[in-house]
Design a protein around this motif. Sequence first.
Motif, PDB file in Angstrom:
ATOM      1  N   UNK A 281       0.843  -1.196   0.000  1.00 53.44           N
ATOM      2  CA  UNK A 281       0.000   0.000   0.000  1.00 53.44           C
ATOM      3  C   UNK A 281       0.885   1.256   0.000  1.00 53.44           C
ATOM      4  N   UNK A 282       1.917   1.231   0.826  1.00 53.29           N
ATOM      5  CA  UNK A 282       2.823   2.389   0.870  1.00 53.29           C
ATOM      6  C   UNK A 282       3.546   2.558  -0.462  1.00 53.29           C
ATOM      7  N   UNK A 283       3.946   1.436  -1.024  1.00 57.22           N
ATOM      8  CA  UNK A 283       4.640   1.494  -2.316  1.00 57.22           C
ATOM      9  C   UNK A 283       3.727   2.043  -3.405  1.00 57.22           C
ATOM     10  N   UNK A 284       2.461   1.624  -3.343  1.00 59.25           N
ATOM     11  CA  UNK A 284       1.499   2.125  -4.333  1.00 59.25           C
ATOM     12  C   UNK A 284       1.378   3.640  -4.205  1.00 59.25           C
ATOM     13  N   UNK A 285       1.324   4.125  -2.958  1.00 65.62           N
ATOM     14  CA  UNK A 285       1.247   5.577  -2.744  1.00 65.62           C
ATOM     15  C   UNK A 285       2.480   6.267  -3.335  1.00 65.62           C
ATOM     16  N   UNK A 286       3.641   5.673  -3.081  1.00 61.84           N
ATOM     17  CA  UNK A 286       4.880   6.269  -3.616  1.00 61.84           C
ATOM     18  C   UNK A 286       4.864   6.257  -5.134  1.00 61.84           C
ATOM     19  N   UNK A 287       4.442   5.109  -5.705  1.00 65.20           N
ATOM     20  CA  UNK A 287       4.408   4.994  -7.165  1.00 65.20           C
ATOM     21  C   UNK A 287       3.478   6.048  -7.766  1.00 65.20           C
ATOM     22  N   UNK A 288       2.395   6.305  -7.040  1.00 62.81           N
ATOM     23  CA  UNK A 288       1.451   7.306  -7.549  1.00 62.81           C
ATOM     24  C   UNK A 288       1.929   8.736  -7.275  1.00 62.81           C
ATOM     25  N   UNK A 289       2.986   8.826  -6.486  1.00 63.10           N
ATOM     26  CA  UNK A 289       3.523  10.149  -6.187  1.00 63.10           C
ATOM     27  C   UNK A 289       2.678  10.922  -5.189  1.00 63.10           C
ATOM     28  N   UNK A 290       2.033  10.201  -4.277  1.00 57.53           N
ATOM     29  CA  UNK A 290       1.222  10.873  -3.244  1.00 57.53           C
ATOM     30  C   UNK A 290       1.835  10.555  -1.883  1.00 57.53           C
ATOM     31  N   UNK A 291       1.491  11.339  -0.861  1.00 61.44           N
ATOM     32  CA  UNK A 291       2.110  11.090   0.461  1.00 61.44           C
ATOM     33  C   UNK A 291       1.747   9.703   1.003  1.00 61.44           C
ATOM     34  N   UNK A 292       2.638   9.165   1.825  1.00 56.20           N
ATOM     35  CA  UNK A 292       2.419   7.813   2.386  1.00 56.20           C
ATOM     36  C   UNK A 292       1.122   7.747   3.175  1.00 56.20           C
ATOM     37  N   UNK A 293       0.758   8.863   3.810  1.00 58.22           N
ATOM     38  CA  UNK A 293      -0.442   8.828   4.657  1.00 58.22           C
ATOM     39  C   UNK A 293      -1.711   8.551   3.837  1.00 58.22           C
ATOM     40  N   UNK A 294      -1.605   8.762   2.535  1.00 55.98           N
ATOM     41  CA  UNK A 294      -2.767   8.476   1.686  1.00 55.98           C
ATOM     42  C   UNK A 294      -3.136   6.988   1.746  1.00 55.98           C
ATOM     43  N   UNK A 295      -2.142   6.168   2.059  1.00 56.28           N
ATOM     44  CA  UNK A 295      -2.398   4.717   2.093  1.00 56.28           C
ATOM     45  C   UNK A 295      -3.034   4.271   3.407  1.00 56.28           C
ATOM     46  N   UNK A 296      -3.137   5.205   4.364  1.00 56.65           N
ATOM     47  CA  UNK A 296      -3.622   4.810   5.694  1.00 56.65           C
ATOM     48  C   UNK A 296      -5.009   4.151   5.680  1.00 56.65           C
ATOM     49  N   UNK A 297      -5.985   4.665   4.961  1.00 57.35           N
ATOM     50  CA  UNK A 297      -7.297   3.986   4.960  1.00 57.35           C
ATOM     51  C   UNK A 297      -7.201   2.538   4.447  1.00 57.35           C
ATOM     52  N   UNK A 298      -6.333   2.334   3.454  1.00 58.79           N
ATOM     53  CA  UNK A 298      -6.166   0.982   2.914  1.00 58.79           C
ATOM     54  C   UNK A 298      -5.484   0.099   3.957  1.00 58.79           C
ATOM     55  N   UNK A 299      -4.491   0.661   4.626  1.00 55.26           N
ATOM     56  CA  UNK A 299      -3.797  -0.076   5.690  1.00 55.26           C
ATOM     57  C   UNK A 299      -4.788  -0.446   6.789  1.00 55.26           C
ATOM     58  N   UNK A 300      -5.675   0.501   7.120  1.00 51.87           N
ATOM     59  CA  UNK A 300      -6.682   0.231   8.156  1.00 51.87           C
ATOM     60  C   UNK A 300      -7.601  -0.907   7.729  1.00 51.87           C
ATOM     61  N   UNK A 301      -7.971  -0.914   6.465  1.00 49.04           N
ATOM     62  CA  UNK A 301      -8.825  -1.993   5.936  1.00 49.04           C
ATOM     63  C   UNK A 301      -8.115  -3.340   6.112  1.00 49.04           C
ATOM     64  N   UNK A 302      -6.854  -3.382   5.705  1.00 51.82           N
ATOM     65  CA  UNK A 302      -6.094  -4.638   5.787  1.00 51.82           C
ATOM     66  C   UNK A 302      -5.937  -5.081   7.243  1.00 51.82           C
ATOM     67  N   UNK A 303      -5.657  -4.121   8.117  1.00 54.08           N
ATOM     68  CA  UNK A 303      -5.469  -4.453   9.537  1.00 54.08           C
ATOM     69  C   UNK A 303      -6.767  -4.975  10.131  1.00 54.08           C
ATOM     70  N   UNK A 304      -7.875  -4.326   9.799  1.00 58.06           N
ATOM     71  CA  UNK A 304      -9.174  -4.759  10.331  1.00 58.06           C
ATOM     72  C   UNK A 304      -9.499  -6.176   9.856  1.00 58.06           C
ATOM     73  N   UNK A 305      -9.224  -6.435   8.584  1.00 54.92           N
ATOM     74  CA  UNK A 305      -9.497  -7.775   8.039  1.00 54.92           C
ATOM     75  C   UNK A 305      -8.655  -8.826   8.777  1.00 54.92           C
ATOM     76  N   UNK A 306      -7.382  -8.515   8.976  1.00 54.40           N
ATOM     77  CA  UNK A 306      -6.498  -9.462   9.669  1.00 54.40           C
ATOM     78  C   UNK A 306      -6.973  -9.689  11.100  1.00 54.40           C
ATOM     79  N   UNK A 307      -7.408  -8.606  11.743  1.00 52.80           N
ATOM     80  CA  UNK A 307      -7.884  -8.739  13.126  1.00 52.80           C
ATOM     81  C   UNK A 307      -9.102  -9.674  13.195  1.00 52.80           C
ATOM     82  N   UNK A 308      -9.998  -9.531  12.235  1.00 49.88           N
ATOM     83  CA  UNK A 308     -11.193 -10.392  12.221  1.00 49.88           C
ATOM     84  C   UNK A 308     -10.769 -11.853  12.073  1.00 49.88           C
TER      85      UNK A 308
END
Lengths: 328, 454
Positions: free
Chosen positions: B421-448
């Motif tokens: 997710x972070x790499x995708x943000x970098x590839x798109x040339x946007x700040x790393x924090x842009x990937x945070x919602x996606x990271x949250x999705x992945x973390x929530x899924x793993x937690x479940x």
Amino acid sequence: MKREWFALGIVALLVIVFPASLFGYQAWRTNSSDARVIDVIASSPENGGWSPDEIRVNVGEHVRLRIAAPDVVHGFEIPALDVRVDEILPGHVQEVEFVATRAGRFPFACTRWCSVNHWRMRGVIWVSDPAQPALPAPTFAPPLYQQLRIDIDAMHPAQNIPPRKPSAARGAQLNLRVDADFRTQSPDAVFAKLRADAAYDAYDDQQLWDAIAFAYFQNVGAENIANGARRYARDCAACHGERGDGQGPAGKDLPGLTTMHPDMPRGPANFTDASAMLGASDALLQGKILRGGMGTGMPEWGSLYTDADLWSVVAFLRTFTFDDPPAP
Amino acid sequence: MNSPRFELTRIPLFKRVVTSRWVPWLFMALTLPIFLLAILTGLFGTPAGSRNFGIIFVWIVWWALVILVMVPFAGRLWCAICPIPAPGEWLQRRALIQPRAGGKLFTLGWKWSPRLNNIWLQNISFLAVALFSAVILTTPFVSALVLLAFAALALGVSLLFERRVFCRYLCPVGGFIGLYAQLAPVEVRVKDAALCRTHTDKTCYRGSDDGYGCPWMVFPAALDKNTYCGLCSECLKTCPLDNMGVFLRVPGKDLQTTKGRRLDEAYKAFIMLTCALAYSIVLLGPWAALKETAYAVGAPAWFVYAIIFLAANLAIVPGIFLACAWLTRKISLHKFSLRRTFTEYAYVLAPLGLAAWAAFSLSFVLINFSYAWQVLSDPFGWGWDLFGTANWTWTPYFAGLQSFLQIPILLAGLIAAIGMALRTAHTQGVPSRAALPIVAFCAAFTMVLLWLYV
């Protein structure tokens, strides 16, 4: 080109000869056995029940049943031929062999509580005698409740209720002789007869009931009660409850007697109900077990139980209203 | 793109094996009778799944081999030895070993519709199997019919269309293997792209006297991801310049770039992720009524289950992810369209999904693998005991280790997904924090999943 033919030959060998050899092996196995192998699948009634549910064999034929249970634990019994498998675990195949020595139509059934519809899981084995193709005409007397013209669907409440639960142990100490035909007479009728007899004036009501309990158990015998207890635990307790109070888990949704008597509570019969049990003769109880409940949810057991089995279950049912049955 | 790689085909013995025309035939000739046995035992054997070769060897042994070994470590290796397309391919070629002159194929030559040049049909076929999986995975007869249907479809399609249309566009298994093969540490690639440009015959795609054009209809010279490479090694045989090789590489290399990401492949990631969760809940969870409903195909409650199952796969989980993508786009100041943001980030779910499937599979593979010994001796459940193992008792293997294996696998999947997710943000040339919602999705899924398993 030689390489192609070689590769093709190997493939042909693997996809034709290999499966053919598997079926060939099975055919050889079956034919080399002196028993006729019949595959039977035991599934809960919701999943199809017995398959096949009709099996035809000949008198004297050596039969091997291979019973597979794909879903849950089942049991198998042909009571009339004394054939049984106590437990067929899910995913397992159990074999049982028998030789039928007489022609007839013999029901078989599952003997484990496999589902709420477990009692529907029944089938029939037809045994034919090649020398005498027509089945012998069944020879049996009408059941006792029919001979006595008892309406087993009517309520027969007892007119006399003992102050306490009658005890055979207390009755034994009275040394009181009670002559009665418990099969045809309800305990209530026996009590009424004794009470009306001046010879028993010295005994109070409870003592008479205790004497009746003792006489009843003496009459049916400990072995019968033990046999009835085994049958009850296997076939009845799931609905009627271990304590006979009608609170078994499998009977929760059954209509029970409301089918015929809308004012009655739903669910299976309560054998701890003194009025209903003391007002019922053994013939009446046997009739209910034998015939089943006509829409109440009570299965018929007449096709699976022997006469002795039926009476032994009735004898055991009395232990819910009479204390201290004899130990076997 | 210049990540380190090691050319396995530089090892003479390895090269000899992968370029041999006998090797693919040999594997298919071995897997074909096993496949046939799975069908025959399903059709004629015991209906008790745990005593039937078809159920145990397909849905436990084969599945374990594919999802726990082949896909993570060798990508589409299974596709190279799969018996299902074998008869069709042999008929197309009218040969089992030798190549036809010019790599000629004998089919009606129908062209696959460009509109279907995607994996939507694979998504649908996988969902169809998944929807009925409670029955297919446990009922030998139904399982056999499904395998037969696959085989018949593969054969029919081979006679009508060119090459491996079934594998590329229809096979329900091929879709997710392709998605997860991008994570594998193995690839078939061009050795020197400049050399390819000098070779105008393009025999790797068109075929030659030495072999057939790529059966998977990809242009090997331009191959940059494993998704549609079936590791069949035809391109190694047809390249006259010896410019194709098999390489060991950094796992997941294909996912380091966002180039060529597509909505159909993104949806495959959602379907796989949702199914792993749904199976964990329905088949492994303590809710017996739910399992019974999934099994009761045709009952009113099953239709409710089917609607929820399909909605979860096609709308609910992608919908939640879309909301995350919307937030991501908002944080990245609307640099790209929502569709592009949604699609490009969806590939993050590939390592997460593979980890989820591995964890889910471990839970039943370890418990049920011992049934394999029984059915090996008695494949039909007819009372045989060919190897003396028919009565070996059911024994869960390493049951105590299950959670200790599942937790690191799920966490590894999560870490890889966060990294992507972070790499995708970098590839798109946007700040790393842009990937945070996606990271949250992945973390929530793993937690479940952790909550379900541990």
